[in-house]
Motif scaffolding. Structure first.
Motif, PDB file in Angstrom:
ATOM      1  N   LYS A 107       9.625 -43.515 -11.451  1.00 49.94           N
ATOM      2  CA  LYS A 107       8.235 -43.110 -11.189  1.00 49.94           C
ATOM      3  C   LYS A 107       7.264 -44.040 -11.918  1.00 49.94           C
ATOM      4  N   ARG A 108       7.542 -44.329 -13.179  1.00 46.40           N
ATOM      5  CA  ARG A 108       6.674 -45.242 -13.942  1.00 46.40           C
ATOM      6  C   ARG A 108       6.695 -46.642 -13.339  1.00 46.40           C
ATOM      7  N   TRP A 109       7.868 -47.100 -12.946  1.00 44.97           N
ATOM      8  CA  TRP A 109       8.004 -48.433 -12.352  1.00 44.97           C
ATOM      9  C   TRP A 109       7.177 -48.536 -11.079  1.00 44.97           C
ATOM     10  N   ARG A 110       7.294 -47.522 -10.241  1.00 44.16           N
ATOM     11  CA  ARG A 110       6.560 -47.524  -8.971  1.00 44.16           C
ATOM     12  C   ARG A 110       5.049 -47.399  -9.150  1.00 44.16           C
ATOM     13  N   SER A 111       4.619 -46.883 -10.289  1.00 48.08           N
ATOM     14  CA  SER A 111       3.184 -46.716 -10.522  1.00 48.08           C
ATOM     15  C   SER A 111       2.511 -48.009 -10.996  1.00 48.08           C
ATOM     16  N   ILE A 112       3.303 -49.029 -11.285  1.00 46.91           N
ATOM     17  CA  ILE A 112       2.730 -50.299 -11.738  1.00 46.91           C
ATOM     18  C   ILE A 112       1.969 -50.934 -10.588  1.00 46.91           C
ATOM     19  N   LYS A 113       0.746 -51.344 -10.867  1.00 47.13           N
ATOM     20  CA  LYS A 113      -0.111 -51.903  -9.820  1.00 47.13           C
ATOM     21  C   LYS A 113      -0.250 -53.424  -9.901  1.00 47.13           C
ATOM     22  N   GLY A 147      14.509 -69.486  -7.490  1.00 49.18           N
ATOM     23  CA  GLY A 147      13.754 -69.248  -6.264  1.00 49.18           C
ATOM     24  C   GLY A 147      12.455 -68.509  -6.509  1.00 49.18           C
ATOM     25  N   PHE A 148      12.452 -67.207  -6.256  1.00 44.63           N
ATOM     26  CA  PHE A 148      11.283 -66.359  -6.448  1.00 44.63           C
ATOM     27  C   PHE A 148      11.664 -65.171  -7.325  1.00 44.63           C
ATOM     28  N   ASN A 149      10.770 -64.777  -8.196  1.00 41.62           N
ATOM     29  CA  ASN A 149      10.945 -63.555  -8.981  1.00 41.62           C
ATOM     30  C   ASN A 149       9.645 -62.787  -8.987  1.00 41.62           C
ATOM     31  N   VAL A 150       9.749 -61.478  -9.015  1.00 38.42           N
ATOM     32  CA  VAL A 150       8.574 -60.614  -9.108  1.00 38.42           C
ATOM     33  C   VAL A 150       8.756 -59.726 -10.335  1.00 38.42           C
ATOM     34  N   PHE A 151       7.752 -59.750 -11.211  1.00 34.71           N
ATOM     35  CA  PHE A 151       7.784 -58.975 -12.439  1.00 34.71           C
ATOM     36  C   PHE A 151       6.500 -58.169 -12.575  1.00 34.71           C
ATOM     37  N   PRO A 152       6.570 -57.023 -13.261  1.00 30.91           N
ATOM     38  CA  PRO A 152       5.319 -56.365 -13.613  1.00 30.91           C
ATOM     39  C   PRO A 152       4.545 -57.270 -14.576  1.00 30.91           C
ATOM     40  N   GLU A 153       3.230 -57.138 -14.599  1.00 33.05           N
ATOM     41  CA  GLU A 153       2.459 -57.862 -15.606  1.00 33.05           C
ATOM     42  C   GLU A 153       3.064 -57.529 -16.962  1.00 33.05           C
ATOM     43  N   ILE A 154       3.031 -58.453 -17.880  1.00 32.59           N
ATOM     44  CA  ILE A 154       3.793 -58.359 -19.123  1.00 32.59           C
ATOM     45  C   ILE A 154       3.498 -57.102 -19.933  1.00 32.59           C
ATOM     46  N   ASP A 155       2.248 -56.666 -20.001  1.00 28.18           N
ATOM     47  CA  ASP A 155       1.957 -55.468 -20.788  1.00 28.18           C
ATOM     48  C   ASP A 155       2.598 -54.224 -20.175  1.00 28.18           C
ATOM     49  N   LYS A 156       2.646 -54.154 -18.855  1.00 29.74           N
ATOM     50  CA  LYS A 156       3.299 -53.021 -18.182  1.00 29.74           C
ATOM     51  C   LYS A 156       4.808 -53.085 -18.372  1.00 29.74           C
ATOM     52  N   LEU A 157       5.372 -54.278 -18.305  1.00 28.01           N
ATOM     53  CA  LEU A 157       6.809 -54.445 -18.492  1.00 28.01           C
ATOM     54  C   LEU A 157       7.208 -54.036 -19.911  1.00 28.01           C
ATOM     55  N   GLU A 158       6.444 -54.470 -20.896  1.00 28.13           N
ATOM     56  CA  GLU A 158       6.734 -54.098 -22.285  1.00 28.13           C
ATOM     57  C   GLU A 158       6.649 -52.589 -22.477  1.00 28.13           C
ATOM     58  N   ASP A 159       5.652 -51.970 -21.874  1.00 25.80           N
ATOM     59  CA  ASP A 159       5.478 -50.523 -21.980  1.00 25.80           C
ATOM     60  C   ASP A 159       6.693 -49.789 -21.434  1.00 25.80           C
ATOM     61  N   ILE A 160       7.132 -50.164 -20.254  1.00 18.09           N
ATOM     62  CA  ILE A 160       8.285 -49.486 -19.644  1.00 18.09           C
ATOM     63  C   ILE A 160       9.558 -49.756 -20.437  1.00 18.09           C
ATOM     64  N   CYS A 161       9.757 -50.997 -20.872  1.00 17.09           N
ATOM     65  CA  CYS A 161      10.955 -51.321 -21.663  1.00 17.09           C
ATOM     66  C   CYS A 161      10.974 -50.537 -22.972  1.00 17.09           C
ATOM     67  N   ASN A 162       9.820 -50.412 -23.622  1.00 18.59           N
ATOM     68  CA  ASN A 162       9.743 -49.628 -24.854  1.00 18.59           C
ATOM     69  C   ASN A 162      10.071 -48.163 -24.599  1.00 18.59           C
ATOM     70  N   LYS A 163       9.577 -47.622 -23.505  1.00 21.04           N
ATOM     71  CA  LYS A 163       9.862 -46.215 -23.181  1.00 21.04           C
ATOM     72  C   LYS A 163      11.343 -46.016 -22.888  1.00 21.04           C
ATOM     73  N   ILE A 164      11.945 -46.961 -22.191  1.00 18.65           N
ATOM     74  CA  ILE A 164      13.374 -46.857 -21.892  1.00 18.65           C
ATOM     75  C   ILE A 164      14.183 -46.935 -23.185  1.00 18.65           C
ATOM     76  N   ALA A 165      13.802 -47.847 -24.062  1.00 17.34           N
ATOM     77  CA  ALA A 165      14.565 -48.069 -25.293  1.00 17.34           C
ATOM     78  C   ALA A 165      14.327 -46.989 -26.348  1.00 17.34           C
ATOM     79  N   ASN A 166      13.129 -46.421 -26.378  1.00 17.18           N
ATOM     80  CA  ASN A 166      12.775 -45.539 -27.494  1.00 17.18           C
ATOM     81  C   ASN A 166      12.609 -44.069 -27.140  1.00 17.18           C
ATOM     82  N   ASP A 167      12.524 -43.751 -25.889  1.00 18.54           N
ATOM     83  CA  ASP A 167      12.327 -42.370 -25.480  1.00 18.54           C
ATOM     84  C   ASP A 167      13.561 -41.862 -24.753  1.00 18.54           C
TER      85      ASP A 167
END
Length: 132
Positions: free
Chosen positions: A91-97, A62-82
């Motif tokens: 907070k980081r997720w909500r700050s994605i524009k 149907g429909f999906n909404v994703f952060p732009e890929i560079d923002k998604l990678e940034d957040i995933c890296n922070k979740i996985a590595n920090d």
């Protein structure tokens, strides 16, 4: 609650595309413009794409909404590595524009699912609701 005019503009864009009044490029452009002008959307922008992957065994989404890929990678890296607290991830997720909306082309295939423009508008706004 959204103004009726905002909903009507999105609905008319779906309708115009479904009846062949506008081509895909015009549809995507009009839809992005309509979404960028939603009253609650002053800080977010949306790009819209149609997924045409018709390979066998593909699930309908149907429909999906994703952060732009560079923002998604940034957040995933922070979740996985920090060692990040959940509230900081939120907070980081909500700050994605910048967001990307991917529409499964099957939503326009009347032999697969018979959605009308009102239903498509509702599904789209539902997904956007997840990020606003």
């Amino acid at each position: 609650m959204l103004p009726n005019r905002a909903i009507e503009l999105i609905e008319n864009t779906f309708s115009d595309y479904m009846i062949g009044k506008i081509n895909e490029k015009a549809f995507l452009s009009k839809l992005e413009t309509a979404l960028d002008n939603l009253p609650f959307n002053s800080e977010k922008s949306f790009s819209v794409n149609i997924s045409k992957n018709k390979s066998m065994g593909k699930d309908f989404f149907g429909f999906n909404v994703f952060p732009e890929i560079d923002k998604l990678e940034d957040i995933c890296n922070k979740i996985a590595n920090d060692d990040v607290k959940f509230k900081d991830i939120v907070k980081r997720w909500r700050s994605i524009k910048e967001w990307e909306i991917v529409i499964d082309s099957l939503v326009f295939d009347r032999s697969f699912i018979a959605c009308n423009p009102k239903e498509l508008t509702a599904m789209l706004l539902h997904e956007i609701g997840h990020v606003t």
